[in-house]
Structure formats: C-alpha cells, structure tokens
Design a protein around this motif. Sequence first.
Motif, mmCIF file in Angstrom:
data_model
loop_
_atom_site.group_PDB
_atom_site.id
_atom_site.type_symbol
_atom_site.label_atom_id
_atom_site.label_comp_id
_atom_site.label_asym_id
_atom_site.label_seq_id
_atom_site.Cartn_x
_atom_site.Cartn_y
_atom_site.Cartn_z
ATOM 1 N N LEU A 118 -1.407 -19.607 -6.442
ATOM 2 C CA LEU A 118 -0.415 -18.748 -5.809
ATOM 3 C C LEU A 118 0.770 -19.543 -5.265
ATOM 4 O O LEU A 118 0.604 -20.624 -4.688
ATOM 5 C CB LEU A 118 -1.052 -17.957 -4.661
ATOM 6 C CG LEU A 118 -2.134 -16.946 -5.059
ATOM 7 C CD1 LEU A 118 -2.880 -16.456 -3.829
ATOM 8 C CD2 LEU A 118 -1.515 -15.779 -5.824
ATOM 9 N N VAL A 128 4.690 -18.781 -3.104
ATOM 10 C CA VAL A 128 5.436 -17.787 -2.335
ATOM 11 C C VAL A 128 6.906 -18.197 -2.328
ATOM 12 O O VAL A 128 7.263 -19.261 -1.812
ATOM 13 C CB VAL A 128 4.905 -17.686 -0.886
ATOM 14 C CG1 VAL A 128 5.686 -16.628 -0.116
ATOM 15 C CG2 VAL A 128 3.416 -17.352 -0.884
ATOM 16 N N SER A 185 -1.595 -17.588 2.575
ATOM 17 C CA SER A 185 -1.810 -16.247 2.023
ATOM 18 C C SER A 185 -2.885 -15.477 2.769
ATOM 19 O O SER A 185 -3.167 -14.331 2.435
ATOM 20 C CB SER A 185 -2.203 -16.356 0.543
ATOM 21 O OG SER A 185 -3.372 -17.146 0.391
ATOM 22 N N PRO A 205 0.780 -12.749 6.428
ATOM 23 C CA PRO A 205 0.360 -12.814 5.020
ATOM 24 C C PRO A 205 0.429 -11.470 4.303
ATOM 25 O O PRO A 205 0.684 -11.426 3.096
ATOM 26 C CB PRO A 205 -1.091 -13.316 5.111
ATOM 27 C CG PRO A 205 -1.157 -14.068 6.398
ATOM 28 C CD PRO A 205 -0.231 -13.331 7.329
ATOM 29 N N MET A 212 5.095 -13.278 -3.748
ATOM 30 C CA MET A 212 3.972 -14.083 -4.208
ATOM 31 C C MET A 212 3.779 -13.942 -5.715
ATOM 32 O O MET A 212 3.979 -12.875 -6.287
ATOM 33 C CB MET A 212 2.707 -13.637 -3.466
ATOM 34 C CG MET A 212 1.515 -14.554 -3.648
ATOM 35 S SD MET A 212 0.064 -13.964 -2.709
ATOM 36 C CE MET A 212 0.612 -14.268 -1.037
ATOM 37 N N THR A 221 -5.689 -15.569 -7.604
ATOM 38 C CA THR A 221 -6.658 -16.179 -6.702
ATOM 39 C C THR A 221 -8.056 -15.955 -7.270
ATOM 40 O O THR A 221 -8.337 -14.903 -7.854
ATOM 41 C CB THR A 221 -6.555 -15.599 -5.277
ATOM 42 O OG1 THR A 221 -7.464 -16.291 -4.416
ATOM 43 C CG2 THR A 221 -6.850 -14.106 -5.234
ATOM 44 N N ASN A 278 -1.933 -11.319 -8.461
ATOM 45 C CA ASN A 278 -1.103 -10.697 -7.432
ATOM 46 C C ASN A 278 -0.189 -9.614 -7.996
ATOM 47 O O ASN A 278 0.061 -8.588 -7.349
ATOM 48 C CB ASN A 278 -0.260 -11.757 -6.721
ATOM 49 C CG ASN A 278 0.480 -11.188 -5.529
ATOM 50 O OD1 ASN A 278 -0.108 -10.894 -4.497
ATOM 51 N ND2 ASN A 278 1.788 -11.001 -5.659
ATOM 52 N N GLN A 287 -1.125 -7.682 -1.406
ATOM 53 C CA GLN A 287 -1.163 -8.987 -2.061
ATOM 54 C C GLN A 287 -2.602 -9.368 -2.403
ATOM 55 O O GLN A 287 -3.565 -8.849 -1.836
ATOM 56 C CB GLN A 287 -0.448 -10.047 -1.215
ATOM 57 C CG GLN A 287 -0.959 -10.242 0.202
ATOM 58 C CD GLN A 287 -1.804 -11.493 0.342
ATOM 59 O OE1 GLN A 287 -2.639 -11.775 -0.495
ATOM 60 N NE2 GLN A 287 -1.578 -12.227 1.426
#
Length: 405
Positions: free
Chosen positions: A177, A179, A187, A305, A312, A316, A341, A351
Amino acid sequence: MRVLLVGAGGVGGAITRIAARRPFFEAMVVADYAPARAEAAVAALDGDARFTAEQVDAADEAAVARLLAQHRCDVLLNATDPRFVMPLFRAARAAGATYLDMAMSLSHPHEDRPYAECGVKLGDEQFAQAADWEKEGVLALVGMGVEPGLSDVFARYAADELFDEIEEIGIRDGADLTVDGYDFAPSFSIWTTIEECLNPPVVYETGRGWFTTAPFSEPEVFDFPEGIGPVECVNVEHEEVLLVPRWVDARRVTFKYGLGREFVETLKTLHLLGLDRTDPVTVPGPDGPVAVSPRDVVAACLPDPATLGERMHGKTCAGTWVRGVKDGKPREVYLYHVVDNQWSMKEYGSQAVVWQTAVNPVVALELLATGAWSGTGVLGPEAFPAAPFLDLLTAYGSPWGMREQ
C-alpha cells in the motif's frame, strides 16, 4: 440478534456498511463518544431502519450496560482501541450479553526481563474471568478481527483439514500500500500500532511455553501472493501467539509483520523521544498547564486512517503460514486473504485495511446468529469449526486463498 456496536471510527463504520447488506440481525445500535461520528455512520446507510446512533463513553461500564438494556441488545461488538477492552468486556458480562472484540486486553512487560520473560500477556485479564463467563452461560469471543481473527481461523482449518502434525504456525502480514501526498501515513490506528510494535514480541514453543524477544527481532523476507511480492517481516507482539496454542497443537507459533524499514525506524524514533508513552505529561496551554498523553498527540498529528482510502493504492494481505506433516510427508502452506484497496473503496467506500478488519466480526456475528457457531466462556476463533467461517467469508464476496509453499 440485536447488536450494540461501540466505536464508529474507520473499522466501526466499515462494519455498518458490511452488515447493512446482510439480513441476519434485527437491530444495530452504533455508539461512539463523539455523537457526530455515530450519526454519520448511520446516515451513510440510506435510511436502513435497523441502525440507530447513540452517544456513549466506552470507559463508563454502567452507561454501556444501560445502553445494552435500553435497546435490548444481546450482543456487544467492541470496535474501539484496546484501552477500552476491559470496561466493555465487564459491561457485557454485567448485562448478560455476548461479547466480541478484535483486540484483547493489554499486556504489561516483565519488570526485570522484558525481552526474555512474559509479564502480563495480551488477553490475560480476559481469560482470568473465563470460568465466570462459562458458569453464567455467556460467550466472549475474543480476537475476532483479521489479525487476530481470520488468521486464527486459518490455524484451526490447517489443523483440522491439512495436517496430521504441525511444526510451526506463523502469522505473516504484508502489503504494498502507498498513500499519495504523505511521507508517513499509517493505514491503521497508530495508537494500536505503537502498542503492538514496541512491546516485547511473544513467541510460543512446546516445552518452553510463551517467552519474549526484542522488538523487530528475527527479520525474514516473506513472498506475499497476488503481486505484493517479497516484504521484510519482523517479530511483533500479537494476540495470535497467545490464542493459537490454547486450541491448536503446534510446536512453535510466531507473528511477523511486514512493516518496512522506514516504518520501523520511525517507531524506534518515537520510542527514543518518549512519544510512545501513554502516561500524561504536562505541557503549557493558553489557559494554563494541560496533561496530555504523548501517544495521543502523535495520533492527533497523523491523518485518520479511515480517510485515506481515496489516496491509497495497492493491496493488503493477512495470512497464516503452516509447516508440518501430512500422510507422512512434509507439507508447507500459506492460507491468506488479500484485499485490493481499489475494490474495497468501490464496493464499500472503505479503505482496504479497515475493511479487511471489519468483515470478519460481521461474519462471526452471522455464524452466531444462525447457530453455526456457539459456546460459552472466553473463547478465541480457534475454538470454533473453521469451514463455516471460510465458506461464509467467500459468500460475502471476499474469497480466501491457499498456496502450497
């Protein structure tokens, strides 16, 4: 089933969006210390009359118990940070309600040998009351998020379906991930991340039991599936190591988190400066001295987050690596769950990390509502059959995977 959801932050908000698509419950009361946050979570559900908003202080056991009684809720789902586990746990028991959480009661390092011996372990306060919960015929399902939670379900599935003997169970968590616009933007809750990453990690071994190591010890590179690729993982304190050995026979249990070196160095710096502390320090304010927790200040300085989803990118992965023997032959597998995401934002407006955490307690609630899962006392996810959970998770539109290593 009538549910009191305490905590309407990122995970709590995702829980409401996921639950709104399922018919298994009669009502869900969404309660938060900040009324506007609870109201916003309910308002986002297009007028679903099953959801109502309330204000409550999660630390006020009596107020939580009154709210359970007022709305005739038979389940309390805790979506707050670990500081509020015990007051909510006690409030549920006082009200005779089923209790679920996604993180367990806090640990306290050994005073003299923190990096060798356990002090108070994660969940010890809850398990100390297990006999009382069982005697009263009430269930506390603890550690039912993604990690702990789904990772523990994977451990039970491996023991029941995939292995005759298990040498090692290792939870391995990694992501790719990013951002946009932030040099440092966790996150997930930074408060919880600091707690689990800077405490002494716990390892379990048969014959030795639970013991601790130094933070970020035993680095290894783990290759995560679905394009995430190799990520360096390190030992981190986590509930699975305290839960899995209670129900699954494995000679060694570990938890390693793919933090990345920059994240590790940032956490080390916070510790060096004392900014990981939870005890208040006194600072000057416009109206006089103010007592504040350094860790709360760090959390306040970072973006929420739950608000990062639009910025994002990536995936994950939460999973359980298992090594052992099946039919007399060595076997090694990785059971995993990946969330993209882009998908979770498009489908739910949440997210990936908070959505992945939130879906699992909702699945567990549905299993309890239908009777597929049942029990009394203080139980972890490993205490229940794994197949119904994994089947229902797939039915929610988020399938899991298995890779032979």
